[in-house]
Design a protein around this motif. Structure first.
Motif, PDB file in Angstrom:
ATOM      1  N   PRO A   1       0.791  -1.110  -0.080  1.00 39.56           N
ATOM      2  CA  PRO A   1       0.072  -0.209  -0.023  1.00 39.56           C
ATOM      3  C   PRO A   1       0.838   1.204   0.000  1.00 39.56           C
ATOM      4  N   VAL A   2       1.916   1.212   0.639  1.00 44.72           N
ATOM      5  CA  VAL A   2       2.841   2.288   0.731  1.00 44.72           C
ATOM      6  C   VAL A   2       3.389   2.666  -0.733  1.00 44.72           C
ATOM      7  N   LEU A   3       3.736   1.458  -1.245  1.00 44.62           N
ATOM      8  CA  LEU A   3       4.509   1.669  -2.748  1.00 44.62           C
ATOM      9  C   LEU A   3       3.536   1.889  -3.734  1.00 44.62           C
ATOM     10  N   ILE A   4       2.072   1.511  -3.565  1.00 43.27           N
ATOM     11  CA  ILE A   4       1.076   2.145  -4.603  1.00 43.27           C
ATOM     12  C   ILE A   4       0.797   3.448  -4.419  1.00 43.27           C
ATOM     13  N   ASN A   5       0.724   3.780  -3.112  1.00 41.83           N
ATOM     14  CA  ASN A   5       0.361   5.418  -2.956  1.00 41.83           C
ATOM     15  C   ASN A   5       1.557   6.159  -3.383  1.00 41.83           C
ATOM     16  N   PHE A   6       2.865   6.008  -3.177  1.00 42.25           N
ATOM     17  CA  PHE A   6       3.861   6.686  -3.807  1.00 42.25           C
ATOM     18  C   PHE A   6       3.771   6.831  -5.397  1.00 42.25           C
ATOM     19  N   LEU A   7       3.684   5.651  -5.855  1.00 45.45           N
ATOM     20  CA  LEU A   7       3.328   5.470  -7.419  1.00 45.45           C
ATOM     21  C   LEU A   7       2.393   6.463  -8.043  1.00 45.45           C
ATOM     22  N   LYS A   8       1.140   6.570  -7.173  1.00 40.17           N
ATOM     23  CA  LYS A   8       0.202   7.385  -7.764  1.00 40.17           C
ATOM     24  C   LYS A   8       0.432   8.821  -7.549  1.00 40.17           C
TER      25      LYS A   8
END
Length: 273
Positions: A224-231
């Motif tokens: 979830p942290v990675l996905i939030n950063f990518l967005k």
């Protein structure tokens, strides 16, 4: 939305389940009619009549929609408050993992009535703020609701009776992951060292108690942290790799490809805010 001295919140509005104030809270829902859908950690979830839902990460709930006849009730409270009510050796360690996979489970008519009664008692007594033992009163009623939820969940997924030591190890691992360490540390050896156990013992204990590998638990908190950063288009891929403590951009790209099914740049192009 009704709040109380002990930070207990009662509501019947599905759109409030991911309120910003509920970060690090637990949300306990019973659906009495209709149905609703939402994404939980980017996965679709449906709740319908006689379903219960326990959401320990309401900040991961998005895209809520509901039928016109939806009727739900929920109680929310700080997760730390709820968790500290329980002894070290309890079903919640395993239930916590299972509910991260799927926060919804069906109830019988009798169990739905019991959960409604638990929520109603909390709603009514939360107004007794002048009670000299108010926190203890709310804690007692909350504990009744939690043990009923354990009972409902265990009827479906089976009960477990782990030893106190193994439960404490898993509980401490979850606490480390809840604290956000997976953002920077994704190696089993790192967590084993902090818990003063061997990587083999940690891996075997977590697998036996939860059915999951340690790496899969770490990834559940890291992704979830990675996905939030990518967005977030303001961050370059190099910045994200550095922020998440990847040793190189190529390693970061391999990690993203393995868990997201595509390179980080491609995922960003599809999901850019």
């Amino acid at each position: 939305m009704e709040t109380s001295k002990a930070e207990i919140v009662y509501s019947e509005d599905i759109n409030e389940i991911n309120s910003p104030r509920f970060v690090d809270w637990g949300v306990h829902i019973v659906c009495n009619d209709g149905d609703a859908m939402f994404l939980f950690n980017s996965r679709p979830v449906t709740i319908k009549k006689n379903d219960a839902a326990v959401i320990n990460h309401p900040e991961l709930v998005t895209h809520i929609s509901a039928s016109p006849d939806l009727k739900i009730r929920f109680i929310a409270a700080p997760f730390k408050f709820l968790y500290n009510l329980l002894p070290a050796n309890h079903y919640g360690v395993v239930g916590h993992i299972s509910l991260f996979e799927n926060p919804v489970f069906p109830l019988s008519d009798d169990d739905a009535r019991r959960l409604n009664n638990d929520i109603e008692q909390l709603r009514l007594r939360s107004a007794d703020t002048e009670h000299l033992f108010y926190d203890e009163l709310i804690g007692s009623l909350s504990l009744t609701m939690i043990y009923d939820l354990f009972d409902f969940h265990a009827k479906i997924y089976g009960d477990v009776s782990p030893s106190e030591r193994t439960t404490v190890v898993v509980k401490r691992l979850l606490a480390l992951l809840e604290s956000g360490r997976a953002k920077h540390y994704r190696e089993v050896t790192y967590y084993a060292a902090l818990l003063n156990v061997s990587p083999k013992y940690l891996s075997e204990t977590v697998r036996r108690l939860t059915g999951n590998s340690v790496l899969s638990l770490i990834d559940k908190y890291a992704l979830p942290v990675l996905i939030n950063f990518l967005k977030n288009s303001d961050l370059s891929l190099t910045q994200i790799a550095r922020e998440m403590n990847f040793s190189s951009l190529s390693y970061f790209s391999r990690y993203a490809r393995r868990h997201l099914g595509m390179p980080p740049g491609a995922y960003r192009a599809i999901h850019r805010r």
